[in-house]
Design an enzyme around this catalytic site. Structure first.
Site, PDB file in Angstrom:
ATOM      1  N   HIS A  82     -30.762   3.365   4.977  1.00 58.10           N
ATOM      2  CA  HIS A  82     -29.862   4.093   4.210  1.00 58.10           C
ATOM      3  C   HIS A  82     -29.397   3.548   3.451  1.00 58.10           C
ATOM      4  CE1 HIS A  82     -27.052   5.967   1.198  1.00 58.10           C
ATOM      5  NE2 HIS A  82     -26.275   5.553   2.395  1.00 58.10           N
ATOM      6  N   SER A 115     -22.801  11.523   7.682  1.00 55.71           N
ATOM      7  CA  SER A 115     -21.223  12.015   7.609  1.00 55.71           C
ATOM      8  C   SER A 115     -21.278  13.257   7.089  1.00 55.71           C
ATOM      9  CB  SER A 115     -20.110  11.485   7.342  1.00 55.71           C
ATOM     10  OG  SER A 115     -20.387  11.055   6.234  1.00 55.71           O
ATOM     11  N   LYS A 150       0.764  -0.622   0.098  1.00 58.13           N
ATOM     12  CA  LYS A 150      -0.379   0.032   0.389  1.00 58.13           C
ATOM     13  C   LYS A 150       0.741   1.027  -0.159  1.00 58.13           C
ATOM     14  CE  LYS A 150      -2.783   2.429   3.189  1.00 58.13           C
ATOM     15  NZ  LYS A 150      -4.313   2.390   2.317  1.00 58.13           N
ATOM     16  N   CYS A 193      -7.171  -0.848   2.003  1.00 56.82           N
ATOM     17  CA  CYS A 193      -7.356  -1.771   3.196  1.00 56.82           C
ATOM     18  C   CYS A 193      -8.338  -2.082   4.079  1.00 56.82           C
ATOM     19  CB  CYS A 193      -6.181  -2.466   3.720  1.00 56.82           C
ATOM     20  SG  CYS A 193      -4.374  -2.839   2.617  1.00 56.82           S
ATOM     21  N   LYS A 241     -17.261  -6.107  -7.198  1.00 53.63           N
ATOM     22  CA  LYS A 241     -16.899  -7.109  -5.866  1.00 53.63           C
ATOM     23  C   LYS A 241     -16.648  -8.431  -6.692  1.00 53.63           C
ATOM     24  CE  LYS A 241     -19.216  -4.811  -1.655  1.00 53.63           C
ATOM     25  NZ  LYS A 241     -18.329  -4.496  -0.766  1.00 53.63           N
ATOM     26  N   ILE A 286     -26.992  12.593   4.421  1.00 55.16           N
ATOM     27  CA  ILE A 286     -26.836  11.044   4.534  1.00 55.16           C
ATOM     28  C   ILE A 286     -26.516  10.226   5.913  1.00 55.16           C
ATOM     29  CG2 ILE A 286     -26.264   8.646   4.194  1.00 55.16           C
ATOM     30  CD1 ILE A 286     -28.471  10.376   2.699  1.00 55.16           C
ATOM     31  N   HIS A 324     -18.570  11.173  -4.442  1.00 57.87           N
ATOM     32  CA  HIS A 324     -17.948  10.348  -5.160  1.00 57.87           C
ATOM     33  C   HIS A 324     -16.659  11.753  -6.037  1.00 57.87           C
ATOM     34  CE1 HIS A 324     -19.668   6.158  -3.835  1.00 57.87           C
ATOM     35  NE2 HIS A 324     -18.877   6.856  -3.191  1.00 57.87           N
ATOM     36  N   GLU A 373     -28.405   5.510  -3.486  1.00 59.48           N
ATOM     37  CA  GLU A 373     -27.611   6.182  -4.426  1.00 59.48           C
ATOM     38  C   GLU A 373     -28.479   6.105  -5.626  1.00 59.48           C
ATOM     39  OE1 GLU A 373     -23.492   5.069  -3.470  1.00 59.48           O
ATOM     40  OE2 GLU A 373     -22.581   5.652  -5.254  1.00 59.48           O
TER      41      GLU A 373
END
Ligand code: GLN
Ligand code: ZN
Length: 783
Positions: free
Chosen positions: A663, A455, A19, A538, A134, A453, A716, A687
């Site tokens: 959500h 945060s 990383k 990670c 995924k 939403i 994003h 979303e």
């Protein structure tokens, strides 16, 4: 003959060396040679670990600087033409372009703030990265190959052969791991209408054969071809194609191990057993019940590789149980191989010396390195008898017994409470229309109410304060005071913006699962239990080892503080039981459903306390609900039933006039709309902006009964949406869903954004809601 091997190994390094090397390289601090050197050192170390454990071969081909599927895109020469590579770029530079895209203009964001690789481009020009999705039902994300009419295949990268040579030079016997051709095509996406991925097979196969011949020439002992799609509900044409494909691959004459995992083979078992390959690997953890059938069906001259050690979880293997399963197989089969169920990519490299986990719990766990050692012990027990590994077997037995008997694991009162739950405990007192009326009277919200939403930006100051607090450099009261200041600022900002339903901003949370896990009984946290999520990212999933219980309120003080600052409603903010389950390493000694229900009870208590503290609107996030779906459709129903029930148990112990939100992030909702409706949240925010509100159509067609907040802009991206952008999306939404059911909100939480862009975007969002309201009022007058 018994041999041991692994399907794949973690690549990131115990200290996340890969990383940091990648991110340094991306910042321009190191050149390609320096990055390559880090990769080579990690591979050498990981092969050494495999050799030391006595594996019969090391696995080559599982390493990747970003993702192994992306490696195949380069290996087979099918980088999409849209990137416009001119041949002047290095292979590695092109690789990172596929993975990360090219931004047209600098965005000023830091690498660490990216929520997805796809976000660093795509808005207003540049070249969007390959899509990420995924890997089956794991939390690992791969880069999606793109296929169009221009797609051609050719051997185009010698990286794999170079890695083979590298391992051989270190004295290792090599097994190469590759994706099988059908799984590779299946994972890709046709980018033009009329393209069937399966039609590409005939062009791809000769390239595979060519590669296999080269690997054979290079002295590779075996090639493992991963075909996990054999565990899915496969369309007939794909299943048929397996025979054709593998007959062609067999012409290479290199011994092939066909690897399946994550799911039972079921109806596809006999096809898998008959393919012209030298060996078959099956998942002996998730499909333990099929091991014997495979041992019977598989022709005698083939190798059976039994995936006996769990590659998806961190529990130490019960070696007695494993041996009981393996002994009949060893008798039945000439050559039996032992392996983890799947690649060890999905578990931490090692937990043996993890500083954050106490010794007792550590004794119950196994990381990748420890799992290799379990294979060695199992092999020795089968070959030389139990006596040869008596100490290890006793230790395994003692650990299993200790774990089963530990009062840390079982809390009888939790089981009692679950068993005595009243039949209606998972239902609100009244149906939605009744609740809706009560809530309308209480909150007096306008049409198209606005909210966010949860945060707000996790600023450098917030992160620094938390780090100082964790280090012990900042006293708890000072840390809490700092967080209260952040909350007060977030409330003030929202009031100035004119948002209708506020949030406290989640400044005090590191992560939406860890935050709750840290406060609940039954969870532990490792120091180095990192698992790759995508690229350099990670995650460190909590270890859910015991019965879950909440000893005290977790969020009430923060929410009550925020609510005390304003007359507008502030949402209480919680993470749902399914998401907490899904993003943890979950105990394997009881059904996942039971564990989910235990978490649900803890969240239920928190909901009850929030309501008692005067919080009128409570949100329970379930972004992981969709990803928990089993790979086989036949199992969906059962999962969705308990998942929705767990949510309702958490969410139902409140008055009609208390409003319950949920959500979910971007997902294919259409498959699971009945389950979403069964959750019966008063409001769901989702979303939708990336799909241009297309996702909403499913909710409309389904006549989703409760209220919905379709996300009106992509969080994003740093791009600030204009009022018109938002209006356009909301008008589309209003065509699918009756306006009285609609809320206006961003796609997801804003923690990765900064304040100036957040402010600007929300200002436009509130403005758009006002326009919509006045239009509706005009229409009302006209009517
Ligand atoms: N409440 C969380 C937030 O706003 C939700 C995040 C998520 O769904 N992934 O950050
Ligand atoms: Zn989200």
């Amino acid at each position: 003959m018994i041999r041991i091997h692994t399907l794949g190994y973690p690549r990131i390094g115990l200290q996340r060396e890969l990383k940091f090397a990648l991110e340094g390289h991306w910042r321009g601090e190191t050149d390609e040679a320096q990055l390559e050197a880090v990769g080579a050192a990690l591979r050498a170390r990981h092969w050494q670990q495999q050799a030391q454990a006595g594996l019969d071969f090391v696995t080559v081909g599982d390493f990747a600087f970003y993702d192994h599927v992306a490696n195949h895109i380069q290996l087979f020469g099918c980088e999409p033409a849209r990137f416009g590579f001119d041949g002047g770029e290095s292979t590695l530079a092109r690789y990172f372009t596929l993975a990360r895209g090219v931004a047209r203009e600098p965005t000023g964001r830091h690498e660490g703030q990216h929520d997805s690789a796809a976000c660093c481009a795509g808005h207003g020009g540049g070249k969007p990265a390959l899509e990420m999705t995924k890997w089956f039902d794991t939390n690992y994300h791969y880069l999606v190959p793109e296929f169009d009419r221009a797609t051609r295949f050719a051997l185009a990268s010698d990286r794999l052969l170079a890695e083979v040579a590298e391992a051989q030079a270190l004295g290792h016997q090599v097994k190469v791991a590759l994706l099988g051709p059908l799984t590779f095509l299946w994972l890709g996406k046709a980018k033009e209408d009329g393209i069937d991925r399966l039609d590409l097979l005939d062009e791809l196969l000769p390239v595979y054969v060519q590669l296999l011949v080269q690997l054979k020439r290079a002295g590779v002992a075996w090639v493992q071809l991963d075909e996990p799609i054999l565990g899915l509900d496969l369309p007939g044409a794909w299943l048929l194609a397996f025979e054709r494909a593998y007959h062609q691959l067999a012409t290479s004459q290199v011994p092939l191990l066909l690897a399946t995992y994550f799911s039972p083979l079921e109806g596809q078992l006999s096809v898998a057993c008959k393919l012209p390959v030298a060996g078959l690997h099956v998942d002996g953890v998730r499909a333990a019940h099929e091991l014997q059938a495979v041992a019977d069906w598989l022709p005698d001259n083939k190798v059976l590789s039994a995936g006996i050690v769990d590659g998806r979880n961190i529990w130490r293997t019960d070696l007695d149980r494993a041996l009981a399963l393996l002994r009949p197989l060893a008798q039945r089969r000439g050559e039996l191989w032992l392996a983890p169920s799947c690649s060890l990519l999905h578990v931490p490299l090692s937990l043996r010396e993890d500083a954050a986990i106490d010794a007792e719990l550590r004794g119950w766990l196994a990381g990748a390195e420890e799992k290799l050692d379990e294979l060695r012990v199992l092999r020795n027990a089968l070959v030389e008898g139990d006596g040869s590994v008596w100490t290890e077997l006793c230790a395994s037995r003692a650990a299993a017994e200790a774990r089963a008997a530990s009062p840390r694991v079982r809390k009888p009162e939790v089981a009692r409470r679950l068993a005595s739950l009243a039949p209606g405990a998972d239902r609100r007192a009244s149906p939605f229309p009744v609740r809706q009326a009560a809530q309308a009277a209480r909150f007096q919200l306008p049409l198209y109410p606005t909210t966010t939403i949860g945060s707000f930006p996790q600023t450098a100051a917030i992160r620094a304060a938390r780090a100082a607090f964790k280090r012990g450099d900042l006293a708890r009261e000072d840390y809490e005071a700092a967080m209260r200041r952040e909350i007060a600022q977030a409330v003030r900002e929202q009031e100035l913006l004119g948002i209708d339903v506020l949030v406290h901003g989640e400044a005090e949370r590191n992560d939406m699962v860890e935050y709750f896990g840290e406060q609940l009984d039954g969870f532990a946290f490792s120091a180095n239990g990192w698992v790759q999520s995508y690229g350099s990212r990670c995650v460190k999933p909590p270890v859910l080892f015991g019965d879950v219980a909440r000893s005290q309120a977790m969020t009430v003080a923060w929410s009550a503080y925020a609510q005390g600052l304003t007359a507008r409603p502030v949402k209480g903010m919680l993470t749902g039981p399914v998401t907490i389950l899904q993003w943890s390493f979950v105990r394997d000694d009881q059904p996942r459903a039971t564990t989910a229900l235990q978490i649900a009870l803890a969240i239920r208590d928190e909901v009850t306390d929030l309501e008692a503290a005067g919080i009128g609107i409570i949100q329970i996030d379930e972004p992981a609900l969709r990803e928990g779906l089993p790979l086989r459709r036949a199992l969906w129903r059962d999962y969705l039933d308990w998942a929705a029930r767990a949510f309702r148990i958490a969410a139902s112990n409140i008055a009609d006039s208390t409003q319950l939100h949920t959500h979910m992030c971007y997902a294919e909702f259409n498959d699971i709309l009945p389950a979403i409706a069964a959750m019966d949240a008063d409001v769901i925010t989702i979303e939708t902006s990336r799909s241009d509100m297309e996702l909403l159509r499913g909710f409309g067609d389904f006549a989703y009964p409760n209220a919905i907040g379709p996300g009106v802009y992509d969080i994003h991206s740093p791009r600030v949406p204009s009022v018109d952008d938002i209006l356009r999306l909301m008008r589309k939404a209003a065509a699918a869903i009756p306006p009285a059911q609609l809320w206006v909100n961003p796609d997801c939480g804003l923690k990765t954004r900064d304040w100036p862009e957040t402010r600007a975007a929300l200002r436009n969002m509130v403005e758009a809601a006002k326009v919509l309201r006045s239009e509706a009022a005009l229409r009302g007058q006209a009517a």
